[in-house]
Scaffold this motif. Sequence first.
Motif, PDB file in Angstrom:
ATOM      1  N   ALA A 108      26.308  14.831 -41.047  1.00  0.00           N
ATOM      2  CA  ALA A 108      25.985  16.120 -40.422  1.00  0.00           C
ATOM      3  C   ALA A 108      25.742  17.133 -41.523  1.00  0.00           C
ATOM      4  CB  ALA A 108      27.144  16.584 -39.537  1.00  0.00           C
ATOM      5  N   ALA A 116      24.711   9.381 -36.198  1.00  0.00           N
ATOM      6  CA  ALA A 116      25.652   8.324 -36.589  1.00  0.00           C
ATOM      7  C   ALA A 116      25.025   6.971 -36.312  1.00  0.00           C
ATOM      8  CB  ALA A 116      26.952   8.464 -35.811  1.00  0.00           C
ATOM      9  N   GLU A 129      31.676  11.864 -36.145  1.00  0.00           N
ATOM     10  CA  GLU A 129      30.796  13.034 -36.127  1.00  0.00           C
ATOM     11  C   GLU A 129      31.607  14.312 -36.002  1.00  0.00           C
ATOM     12  OE1 GLU A 129      26.647  12.426 -34.074  1.00  0.00           O
ATOM     13  OE2 GLU A 129      28.075  10.944 -33.284  1.00  0.00           O
ATOM     14  N   ALA A 132      28.643   8.571 -40.122  1.00  0.00           N
ATOM     15  CA  ALA A 132      28.165   9.798 -39.484  1.00  0.00           C
ATOM     16  C   ALA A 132      27.756  10.766 -40.577  1.00  0.00           C
ATOM     17  CB  ALA A 132      29.257  10.419 -38.623  1.00  0.00           C
ATOM     18  N   SER A 169      22.871  16.043 -37.078  1.00  0.00           N
ATOM     19  CA  SER A 169      24.096  15.285 -36.848  1.00  0.00           C
ATOM     20  C   SER A 169      23.710  13.961 -36.220  1.00  0.00           C
ATOM     21  CB  SER A 169      25.044  16.053 -35.931  1.00  0.00           C
ATOM     22  OG  SER A 169      26.215  15.293 -35.734  1.00  0.00           O
TER      23      SER A 169
END
Lengths: 449, 460
Positions: A158, A166, A5, A156, A164
């Motif tokens: 974003a 995961a 992330e 992940a 965001s």
Amino acid sequence: MSDLERVAERALAAAADAGAHEAEAWCEESTSRQIRAYDGSVESLSDAGGRGIGLRVFHDGRGGYAYGTDLSDEGVAGLARTAVETARVADEDEHAGLPDELGTVEVDGLASPELGAWTTERKIELALEVERAARSQEGVTQVEDTVYSDSESRVALANSRGFSAAYEATAAWAYCSAFAGEGADLMTGLGVGLARDPAGLEAGAIGREAADRALALVGARQPESRRCPVVFDAFVAASFLGFIGGMLSADAVQRGRSLFADKEGEEIASRELRLADDATDPGGLASAPFDGEGSPARRTPLIEDGRLTTFLFDARTARKAGRATTGSATRGSYRSPPGVGTTNLVLDAGADSLDELVRRAGDGLLVTDVAGLHSGVNPVSGTFSVGATGRLIEGGELGSPVREITIASDLVSMLRSVRAVGSEGRWVPFGGSVNAAPLLLGEMSVSGA
Amino acid sequence: VSLVAPELAAKVIERALARGGDFGELYVEDRHGLAITLDDGRIERPQTGTERGAAVRVVLGDATYFGHVDGLAEADLLRVADSVAQAVRGGPRGAPALREPVAPGLHPVLRRPEEVESAVKAGLLRACDDTARAASGEVVQVTASYGENRRRVEIYNSDGRAAADDRTRVRLGVQVVARRDGRVETGHETRGGHAGFEILEERPEDVAASAARKALALLDAVDAPTGRMPVVVGNGFGGVLLHEAVGHGLEADAVQKRASVYAGKLGERIAEPFVTAYDDGAREGEWGSDGVDDEGTPTQRTTVIEDGRLASYLYDLLRAKKDDVVSTGNGRRESFRHLPVPRMTNTYFGTGDATPEDLIAGVEKGLYAVSFGGGQVEPATGDFVFGVSEGYLIENGKVTSPVRGATLIGNGLEALAAVDGLASDLSIATGYCGKAGQRVAAGVGQPHVRIRALTVGGTA
């Protein structure tokens, strides 16, 4: 926040520095193993690790994509500049951009801790057991290929709208290809199994399936041409359903490449057939908490009461149609931008066994393999002519094996002719990820000699 | 400058062989690609990719141990070498002596595609769109795609091999959809090579014109006939039939596993004496060519069928050693993420003396299959099914109506034995071939070929 992330967030910052108005970063890390068994020993053992990032940017209504394996600060900055540069060549698209609906859902059981507990030796033993099960069936002349494979992956995603998230997933699968007969009479059979970890695979059943499917075809000949009822086994049903699922993508519809383009809400199938796209079923290997652009995963009925309920939309096709996303942005890996498609297709199983479907067919054809589906179907008219292998059905019983035949019909007539769905629902890796069951269909044109 | 210095490569191979092995290999790759698509008159989805990675392979007896990693840092390479070595059970071996890698047989790239402005590539696609739409008002949809990629590879092994290659491929593809009333037909054409942008400088819009012509011709198509009949197969992409129905059966992995009908037939007559076929990975600038294969063996022309007799299988290092022969330079892989396996490069029939018209003139009632939309073959039996994307009836020695929905069904050995005429107009088209989960560029080709009888499954 996980390492991945953080990489994604760094990529978003780099994209903003490079001048992108909007950006989305998909990061992926995986380890995988593959064991090939042949003739009682390990033929090859592979161990792999991969890490990569795919960056999608939007700039003045133009979208560009860049991917790479270099996750260093410098690598990510270079990637961001390339993505923005690449976007300049695109034409403006008023519908392009990040999704308005962002979020995740809980999907339990995507990652099994059991996978990590298995040593390589145990996995090798499993692969060898699959091979033994196939080889030990009387009449099997060769087991060409036996593969066990598993993977652990972390993803992940974003974007510059603040999303965001995961997740982790594991998968294990095995397949085996067995031969029966010799020379020009040689026939092949495939056995497969899919699960979240090796404990979920039944080695003996996978090997026996490969053997049984090959043995059932020994002595196959080209039959006389005929028109007759047809039964698809679960493998063949999955191949067709996967093909049909692809044509329910709103992208195919909007580009005029789907025969279902003007059929939303209309009756396109028999009432026996119920089909859904389900990204939340942990048994389906395409399940995830969010789709390829961060919209929450869900179950979307596609065919109910014989009617086509909806197409599959991502953010862009939804905007273009004035609709909402169905969470259908799919991506193969960081090496490709999201497209529109199915996740797991799930066919509701029926009450009757395959034997019962064969009995009801009377005189007909059981199809256990089709070839040339993607070249043999006209995507706009739906007419198809594909190669097939299987068994004749005579008086409700399985008869002689047949090969070098083609079956021809059109997809809507075929869907409308479904008389029954079989009870043996299972996950099949053909046509994408499909939970399929056998189908009893009406008459089709079968051409042989 | 090499991607990985020979000293480091030697160290990695030594580590990989720390617990034994008959053979150790390091394969490293740096790849870069660009793809641009035009759809509905609009440039969409431009994308680029840059990847670097390495693969380590150890062979001990009949077992192969393999690992790959993204990245070419010393730590990455040693980690993957150690993980591969862990699975091996044997005694250690020393480091090989390795020189700077040598790249023999590089294919000329006159104009590096990376140095051509993106706007020029976009312009190419727009020109294709204009040309296809200008062909007829019945053209309703055009998709044009441009792709370029460059793969720099180096291969080091414990036998002292140090080889390199620098591969650039460029390809243009156009798909056209034509509509008349309720009828919709598709035409497809490509041009590509192991070469630079120069191959697209001369009349690229011809690719679009050809795709449009095919789609428009099909609007007049009648339903395909059904039954056994003579078939004349077109040159260029028609060669996919040879590739699928014969070529895969000549790949040594299938042969050694007795998963091929060609096993044990070396030297036997399998076709008429005037039939010769080649696999040629060295043919200059051709789509399926490379300088060396993905094990560092220089590519070559291999005669697979000579005067009707089966002359050679296609080998990589591993299968060649098993048969006590030398590799034919067919050890190919999609990328560093894959093990090399025997694969075709450019596969084609040699030429005959006839003209296409001669072949057609000899057919009273049959099918002229110009191109295929795709196909599938069961390699173990050679049974195949091909969808004919452009086909015509042959009636009394003349090409008449276009047909749609024709499917060719048959068996490779039988079809090969039934080849009864070859023309002189050899051409090679660009394809992608899938095997063992790997997709590689493969050239398919032939002159016009006549097959005495084949089953045609129609829609009628």
